[in-house]
Write a protein that holds these residues in place. Sequence first.
Motif, PDB file in Angstrom:
ATOM      1  N   TYR A  43      -2.667   2.493  -4.280  1.00  0.00           N
ATOM      2  CA  TYR A  43      -1.709   2.930  -3.540  1.00  0.00           C
ATOM      3  C   TYR A  43      -0.703   3.703  -4.376  1.00  0.00           C
ATOM      4  CZ  TYR A  43      -3.807   0.478   0.148  1.00  0.00           C
ATOM      5  OH  TYR A  43      -4.662   0.029   1.460  1.00  0.00           O
ATOM      6  N   GLY A  46       2.231   1.377  -5.342  1.00  0.00           N
ATOM      7  CA  GLY A  46       1.840   0.240  -4.767  1.00  0.00           C
ATOM      8  C   GLY A  46       2.189   0.287  -3.602  1.00  0.00           C
ATOM      9  N   CYS A  48       2.148   0.135   0.343  1.00  0.00           N
ATOM     10  CA  CYS A  48       1.422   0.067   1.480  1.00  0.00           C
ATOM     11  C   CYS A  48       1.979  -1.120   2.529  1.00  0.00           C
ATOM     12  CB  CYS A  48       0.001  -0.540   0.777  1.00  0.00           C
ATOM     13  SG  CYS A  48      -0.013  -1.966   0.022  1.00  0.00           S
ATOM     14  N   SER A  66      -3.112  -2.795  -4.367  1.00  0.00           N
ATOM     15  CA  SER A  66      -1.529  -3.085  -4.426  1.00  0.00           C
ATOM     16  C   SER A  66      -0.938  -3.189  -5.718  1.00  0.00           C
ATOM     17  CB  SER A  66      -1.213  -4.192  -3.302  1.00  0.00           C
ATOM     18  OG  SER A  66      -1.395  -5.378  -3.928  1.00  0.00           O
ATOM     19  N   ARG A  80      -5.970  -4.455   0.095  1.00  0.00           N
ATOM     20  CA  ARG A  80      -4.720  -5.052  -0.251  1.00  0.00           C
ATOM     21  C   ARG A  80      -4.990  -5.729  -1.748  1.00  0.00           C
ATOM     22  NH1 ARG A  80      -2.577  -9.152   2.725  1.00  0.00           N
ATOM     23  NH2 ARG A  80      -3.352  -7.822   4.600  1.00  0.00           N
TER      24      ARG A  80
END
Length: 124
Positions: A43, A46, A48, A66, A80
Motif C-alpha cells: 500500500y 502503508g 489502508c 501494510s 493487511r
Amino acid sequence: FPYTTLFRSRLTQLSAELAAMELEGSRRELEQNLGIPALTLAYPFGDCDKRVEDLARGAGYRLACSITRGNRHAPAEFHRLKRVPVGEHTDAARFHRRLSSIYDFTCSLRRYVRKLSMTRARHK
C-alpha cells in the motif's frame, strides 16, 4: 516483490471508484510490462483500511503489505500483512529475534500503549 500503485495515491483518501481504478490499473500495467502476474501489493504510504483491503482483494491481489510491524498473520489478514524491518545493520541474530512470536507480541503491545496514550491525551 510487492508492487505499489500507478500514482502512489493515498488510497483511503480516494473514492471507492478511483481507488479501484488505481489498484486495477497498476496491476494491469505491471503484468503487461513484466510479463508475470502481479499478485502482491505494498500500500502506498502503508495507507489502508478495511475498504481499501476489500478493493485490493477485488482487484486480484492475493497479498498486501501494510507498514505495521509484526510477523504473525491470520488468514483474514492477508490483505493487511505486517512487516519485519530489515536494514543494513540487521544481523542474523536480530533478524532471527524479529521472526519470533515475542517480537510480534511486543509490536502489538507498543501499538496498544501508543493508542492508549493518544486517547488519554485527547481527554485532558
